[in-house]
Motif scaffolding. Structure first.
Motif, PDB file in Angstrom:
ATOM      1  N   ILE A  35       0.861  -1.181   0.000  1.00  0.00           N
ATOM      2  CA  ILE A  35       0.000   0.000   0.000  1.00  0.00           C
ATOM      3  C   ILE A  35       0.898   1.231   0.000  1.00  0.00           C
ATOM      4  CG2 ILE A  35      -1.709   1.313   1.298  1.00  0.00           C
ATOM      5  CD1 ILE A  35      -2.715  -1.422   2.407  1.00  0.00           C
ATOM      6  N   ALA A  36       0.716   2.097  -0.973  1.00  0.00           N
ATOM      7  CA  ALA A  36       1.484   3.331  -1.058  1.00  0.00           C
ATOM      8  C   ALA A  36       0.828   4.366  -0.145  1.00  0.00           C
ATOM      9  CB  ALA A  36       1.513   3.848  -2.494  1.00  0.00           C
ATOM     10  N   ALA A  37       1.506   4.668   0.952  1.00  0.00           N
ATOM     11  CA  ALA A  37       0.945   5.634   1.903  1.00  0.00           C
ATOM     12  C   ALA A  37       2.063   6.464   2.506  1.00  0.00           C
ATOM     13  CB  ALA A  37       0.177   4.908   3.007  1.00  0.00           C
ATOM     14  N   PRO A  38       2.044   7.770   2.302  1.00  0.00           N
ATOM     15  CA  PRO A  38       1.089   8.476   1.445  1.00  0.00           C
ATOM     16  C   PRO A  38       1.433   8.231  -0.024  1.00  0.00           C
ATOM     17  CG  PRO A  38       2.697  10.034   2.321  1.00  0.00           C
ATOM     18  CD  PRO A  38       2.988   8.685   2.952  1.00  0.00           C
ATOM     19  N   ALA A  39       0.414   8.166  -0.840  1.00  0.00           N
ATOM     20  CA  ALA A  39       0.576   7.879  -2.253  1.00  0.00           C
ATOM     21  C   ALA A  39       1.167   9.081  -2.977  1.00  0.00           C
ATOM     22  CB  ALA A  39      -0.772   7.514  -2.864  1.00  0.00           C
TER      23      ALA A  39
END
Length: 147
Positions: A35-39
């Protein structure tokens, strides 16, 4: 096995929780999912495959945690040619015209960016599915098989 980056738009955590379920499922199948966080736009550019999971807020709007990326993508138009991209949109059909509005906007943008869309966007109605995973799992299995 595929490398898949998830981009999540969530207000109250439902889409985030679903993205975590998707990540766990994909990793359990031998894929590399994160999961890209923050994207960021760099995450989009470096992703082998991308999966957007977003709820809808306000009047069919993209949640605040995904909106900056969406605006950057609109402004910079990074072509997604040769990237397989999917969209899972969460919404409530009782909201009428704004139902899954965020997912529809994301879907329209990735089409403009020439993404390889291997399956149509999945709209998950909260009025029909209390737990979205029930609707997402069969779609995800088909999406991954087509990568």
């Amino acid at each position: 096995m595929a490398s898949i980056t998830l981009f999540v738009g969530s207000v109250y955590g439902n889409a985030e929780s679903l993205a975590e379920q998707i990540q766990t499922h994909l990793n359990g199948q031998g894929h590399e999912a994160r999961i890209a966080a923050p994207a960021t736009l760099e995450h989009v550019k470096s992703a082998e495959h991308a999966l957007f999971v977003s709820s809808t807020t306000g009047q069919g709007d993209i949640p605040d945690n995904l909106y900056p990326l969406f605006i950057q993508m609109q402004a910079q138009m990074p072509m997604l040619t040769n990237k397989s991209v999917g969209v899972v949109a969460l919404g409530d059909s009782s909201y009428g015209d704004t139902y899954c509005g965020a997912g529809r906007q994301i879907d329209a943008l990735i089409q403009q960016l020439n993404a390889n869309i291997i399956l149509p966007r999945l709209d998950v109605d909260a009025g029909e599915y209390f737990e979205p995973w029930e609707a997402v799992e069969p779609w995800l299995v088909k999406w991954v098989a087509a990568l």
